[in-house]
Write a protein that holds these residues in place. Structure first.
Motif, PDB file in Angstrom:
ATOM      1  N   TRP A 199       0.820  -1.205   0.000  1.00  0.00           N
ATOM      2  CA  TRP A 199       0.000   0.000   0.000  1.00  0.00           C
ATOM      3  C   TRP A 199       0.858   1.261   0.000  1.00  0.00           C
ATOM      4  O   TRP A 199       0.618   2.194  -0.774  1.00  0.00           O
ATOM      5  N   LEU A 200       1.885   1.307   0.867  1.00  0.00           N
ATOM      6  CA  LEU A 200       2.759   2.485   0.922  1.00  0.00           C
ATOM      7  C   LEU A 200       3.430   2.748  -0.422  1.00  0.00           C
ATOM      8  O   LEU A 200       3.525   3.896  -0.860  1.00  0.00           O
ATOM      9  N   ARG A 201       3.883   1.682  -1.061  1.00  0.00           N
ATOM     10  CA  ARG A 201       4.555   1.844  -2.369  1.00  0.00           C
ATOM     11  C   ARG A 201       3.609   2.475  -3.384  1.00  0.00           C
ATOM     12  O   ARG A 201       4.023   3.309  -4.184  1.00  0.00           O
ATOM     13  N   ALA A 202       2.348   2.072  -3.349  1.00  0.00           N
ATOM     14  CA  ALA A 202       1.369   2.613  -4.301  1.00  0.00           C
ATOM     15  C   ALA A 202       0.960   4.044  -3.943  1.00  0.00           C
ATOM     16  O   ALA A 202       0.780   4.875  -4.832  1.00  0.00           O
ATOM     17  N   GLU A 203       0.841   4.325  -2.664  1.00  0.00           N
ATOM     18  CA  GLU A 203       0.365   5.629  -2.208  1.00  0.00           C
ATOM     19  C   GLU A 203       1.436   6.715  -2.264  1.00  0.00           C
ATOM     20  O   GLU A 203       1.109   7.893  -2.402  1.00  0.00           O
ATOM     21  N   ALA A 204       2.690   6.338  -2.098  1.00  0.00           N
ATOM     22  CA  ALA A 204       3.785   7.318  -2.078  1.00  0.00           C
ATOM     23  C   ALA A 204       4.920   6.800  -2.958  1.00  0.00           C
ATOM     24  O   ALA A 204       5.923   6.286  -2.468  1.00  0.00           O
ATOM     25  N   LYS A 218      13.790   0.802  -3.049  1.00  0.00           N
ATOM     26  CA  LYS A 218      15.118   0.619  -3.655  1.00  0.00           C
ATOM     27  C   LYS A 218      16.140   0.007  -2.706  1.00  0.00           C
ATOM     28  O   LYS A 218      17.069  -0.660  -3.146  1.00  0.00           O
ATOM     29  N   TRP A 219      16.015   0.278  -1.381  1.00  0.00           N
ATOM     30  CA  TRP A 219      17.025  -0.220  -0.447  1.00  0.00           C
ATOM     31  C   TRP A 219      16.502  -0.054   0.970  1.00  0.00           C
ATOM     32  O   TRP A 219      15.443   0.523   1.199  1.00  0.00           O
ATOM     33  N   ASN A 220      17.276  -0.563   1.920  1.00  0.00           N
ATOM     34  CA  ASN A 220      16.962  -0.386   3.333  1.00  0.00           C
ATOM     35  C   ASN A 220      16.966   1.093   3.697  1.00  0.00           C
ATOM     36  O   ASN A 220      17.661   1.891   3.069  1.00  0.00           O
ATOM     37  N   PHE A 221      16.204   1.412   4.724  1.00  0.00           N
ATOM     38  CA  PHE A 221      16.095   2.767   5.264  1.00  0.00           C
ATOM     39  C   PHE A 221      15.363   3.731   4.338  1.00  0.00           C
ATOM     40  O   PHE A 221      15.560   4.944   4.405  1.00  0.00           O
ATOM     41  N   THR A 222      14.472   3.192   3.494  1.00  0.00           N
ATOM     42  CA  THR A 222      13.488   4.030   2.812  1.00  0.00           C
ATOM     43  C   THR A 222      12.486   4.426   3.892  1.00  0.00           C
ATOM     44  O   THR A 222      12.104   3.599   4.721  1.00  0.00           O
ATOM     45  N   LYS A 223      12.080   5.692   3.886  1.00  0.00           N
ATOM     46  CA  LYS A 223      11.240   6.218   4.958  1.00  0.00           C
ATOM     47  C   LYS A 223       9.954   6.812   4.394  1.00  0.00           C
ATOM     48  O   LYS A 223       9.986   7.459   3.354  1.00  0.00           O
ATOM     49  N   PHE A 224       8.861   6.613   5.126  1.00  0.00           N
ATOM     50  CA  PHE A 224       7.563   7.178   4.760  1.00  0.00           C
ATOM     51  C   PHE A 224       7.060   8.031   5.914  1.00  0.00           C
ATOM     52  O   PHE A 224       6.899   7.529   7.031  1.00  0.00           O
ATOM     53  N   LEU A 225       6.811   9.309   5.646  1.00  0.00           N
ATOM     54  CA  LEU A 225       6.236  10.204   6.644  1.00  0.00           C
ATOM     55  C   LEU A 225       4.717  10.133   6.513  1.00  0.00           C
ATOM     56  O   LEU A 225       4.168  10.321   5.422  1.00  0.00           O
ATOM     57  N   ILE A 226       4.056   9.847   7.635  1.00  0.00           N
ATOM     58  CA  ILE A 226       2.605   9.652   7.676  1.00  0.00           C
ATOM     59  C   ILE A 226       1.990  10.750   8.539  1.00  0.00           C
ATOM     60  O   ILE A 226       2.462  11.001   9.653  1.00  0.00           O
ATOM     61  N   ARG A 276      -1.147  12.810  10.705  1.00  0.00           N
ATOM     62  CA  ARG A 276      -1.982  12.400  11.849  1.00  0.00           C
ATOM     63  C   ARG A 276      -3.274  11.709  11.436  1.00  0.00           C
ATOM     64  O   ARG A 276      -3.925  11.059  12.258  1.00  0.00           O
ATOM     65  N   GLU A 277      -3.650  11.829  10.169  1.00  0.00           N
ATOM     66  CA  GLU A 277      -4.842  11.139   9.670  1.00  0.00           C
ATOM     67  C   GLU A 277      -4.499   9.773   9.080  1.00  0.00           C
ATOM     68  O   GLU A 277      -5.376   9.093   8.543  1.00  0.00           O
ATOM     69  N   GLY A 278      -3.222   9.391   9.133  1.00  0.00           N
ATOM     70  CA  GLY A 278      -2.815   8.077   8.649  1.00  0.00           C
ATOM     71  C   GLY A 278      -2.512   8.009   7.163  1.00  0.00           C
ATOM     72  O   GLY A 278      -2.418   6.927   6.596  1.00  0.00           O
ATOM     73  N   ARG A 279      -2.339   9.170   6.532  1.00  0.00           N
ATOM     74  CA  ARG A 279      -2.047   9.215   5.091  1.00  0.00           C
ATOM     75  C   ARG A 279      -0.578   9.483   4.833  1.00  0.00           C
ATOM     76  O   ARG A 279       0.023  10.354   5.475  1.00  0.00           O
ATOM     77  N   PRO A 280       0.009   8.772   3.882  1.00  0.00           N
ATOM     78  CA  PRO A 280       1.409   9.034   3.534  1.00  0.00           C
ATOM     79  C   PRO A 280       1.560  10.417   2.908  1.00  0.00           C
ATOM     80  O   PRO A 280       0.811  10.783   2.010  1.00  0.00           O
ATOM     81  N   LEU A 281       2.517  11.164   3.420  1.00  0.00           N
ATOM     82  CA  LEU A 281       2.805  12.494   2.898  1.00  0.00           C
ATOM     83  C   LEU A 281       3.970  12.481   1.922  1.00  0.00           C
ATOM     84  O   LEU A 281       3.954  13.188   0.928  1.00  0.00           O
ATOM     85  N   ARG A 282       4.984  11.691   2.262  1.00  0.00           N
ATOM     86  CA  ARG A 282       6.197  11.729   1.462  1.00  0.00           C
ATOM     87  C   ARG A 282       7.027  10.478   1.697  1.00  0.00           C
ATOM     88  O   ARG A 282       7.050   9.938   2.790  1.00  0.00           O
ATOM     89  N   ASP A 293      10.465  18.646   8.068  1.00  0.00           N
ATOM     90  CA  ASP A 293       9.147  18.188   7.582  1.00  0.00           C
ATOM     91  C   ASP A 293       8.335  17.598   8.735  1.00  0.00           C
ATOM     92  O   ASP A 293       7.118  17.802   8.821  1.00  0.00           O
ATOM     93  N   LEU A 294       9.007  16.894   9.611  1.00  0.00           N
ATOM     94  CA  LEU A 294       8.348  16.283  10.769  1.00  0.00           C
ATOM     95  C   LEU A 294       7.767  17.372  11.681  1.00  0.00           C
ATOM     96  O   LEU A 294       6.609  17.294  12.094  1.00  0.00           O
ATOM     97  N   ARG A 295       8.556  18.391  11.949  1.00  0.00           N
ATOM     98  CA  ARG A 295       8.083  19.474  12.821  1.00  0.00           C
ATOM     99  C   ARG A 295       6.864  20.173  12.242  1.00  0.00           C
ATOM    100  O   ARG A 295       5.939  20.527  12.976  1.00  0.00           O
ATOM    101  N   VAL A 296       6.839  20.378  10.923  1.00  0.00           N
ATOM    102  CA  VAL A 296       5.675  20.993  10.281  1.00  0.00           C
ATOM    103  C   VAL A 296       4.425  20.163  10.570  1.00  0.00           C
ATOM    104  O   VAL A 296       3.363  20.701  10.900  1.00  0.00           O
ATOM    105  N   GLN A 297       4.534  18.845  10.458  1.00  0.00           N
ATOM    106  CA  GLN A 297       3.393  17.973  10.714  1.00  0.00           C
ATOM    107  C   GLN A 297       2.975  17.978  12.178  1.00  0.00           C
ATOM    108  O   GLN A 297       1.801  17.949  12.490  1.00  0.00           O
TER     109      GLN A 297
END
Length: 162
Positions: free
Chosen positions: A110-115, A125-133, A135-141, A155-159
């Motif tokens: 799901w994450l791969r498709a959404e972001a 592509k490799w280990n340590f790929t990160k997804f910022l989610i 507060r509503e549970g949606r992937p942002l980036r 980016d985290l502080r903005v959220q």
């Protein structure tokens, strides 16, 4: 069709089934991690974010993965021992999963498709790929493995302030 991370379950590193619903309302950073990767020192930055922002409604969720260069060969206890003794990890770790292919964990499919990644690529592509989610549970980036936790902090502080 799932529209938030809260629709998913995952088994934690201790073998307990966990609903991502437990983290509803929090900002999340979901990361596929590995103990023997060139990016493994990012555990230090991930733990720093966890320590700094946990009280603000934030959590890292770490998903060990052995799909890239056999860089997470250990079993759950070995992974847990490494993370606790080497990096004093306090954020939740889950059991080892696959993030690509036919056996990919449903959350990662799901994450791969959404972001998607660069140029719309879906595959991790490799280990340590990160997804910022959010507060509503949606992937942002999605962030590339080389993007350090320190570079994600703004980016985290903005959220967290939203």
């Amino acid at each position: 069709m799932n529209d938030t991370v809260y629709a998913f379950d995952a088994r934690d590193i201790h073998g307990a089934e966990r609903r991502l619903e437990e983290w509803r309302g929090q900002v999340l950073l979901i990361v596929n991690v590995a103990s023997k990767c060139g990016f493994t020192p990012q555990y230090k930055g991930l733990e720093a974010l966890q320590a700094r922002y946990a009280d603000c409604g934030f959590s890292v969720l770490g998903f060990p993965c052995d799909q890239f260069g056999h860089q997470e060969p250990g079993d759950a206890q070995e992974i847990l021992d490494f993370c606790s003794t080497t990096y004093d990890v306090s954020f939740p770790l889950f059991e080892k999963i696959e993030v690509n292919g036919a056996n990919a964990h449903p959350l990662y499919a799901w994450l791969r498709a959404e972001a998607p990644g660069v140029l719309g690529s879906a595959a991790i592509k490799w280990n340590f790929t990160k997804f910022l989610i959010d507060r509503e549970g949606r992937p942002l980036r999605r962030y590339a493995p080389a993007t350090t936790p320190e570079r994600i902090e703004a980016d985290l502080r903005v959220q967290l302030e939203a």
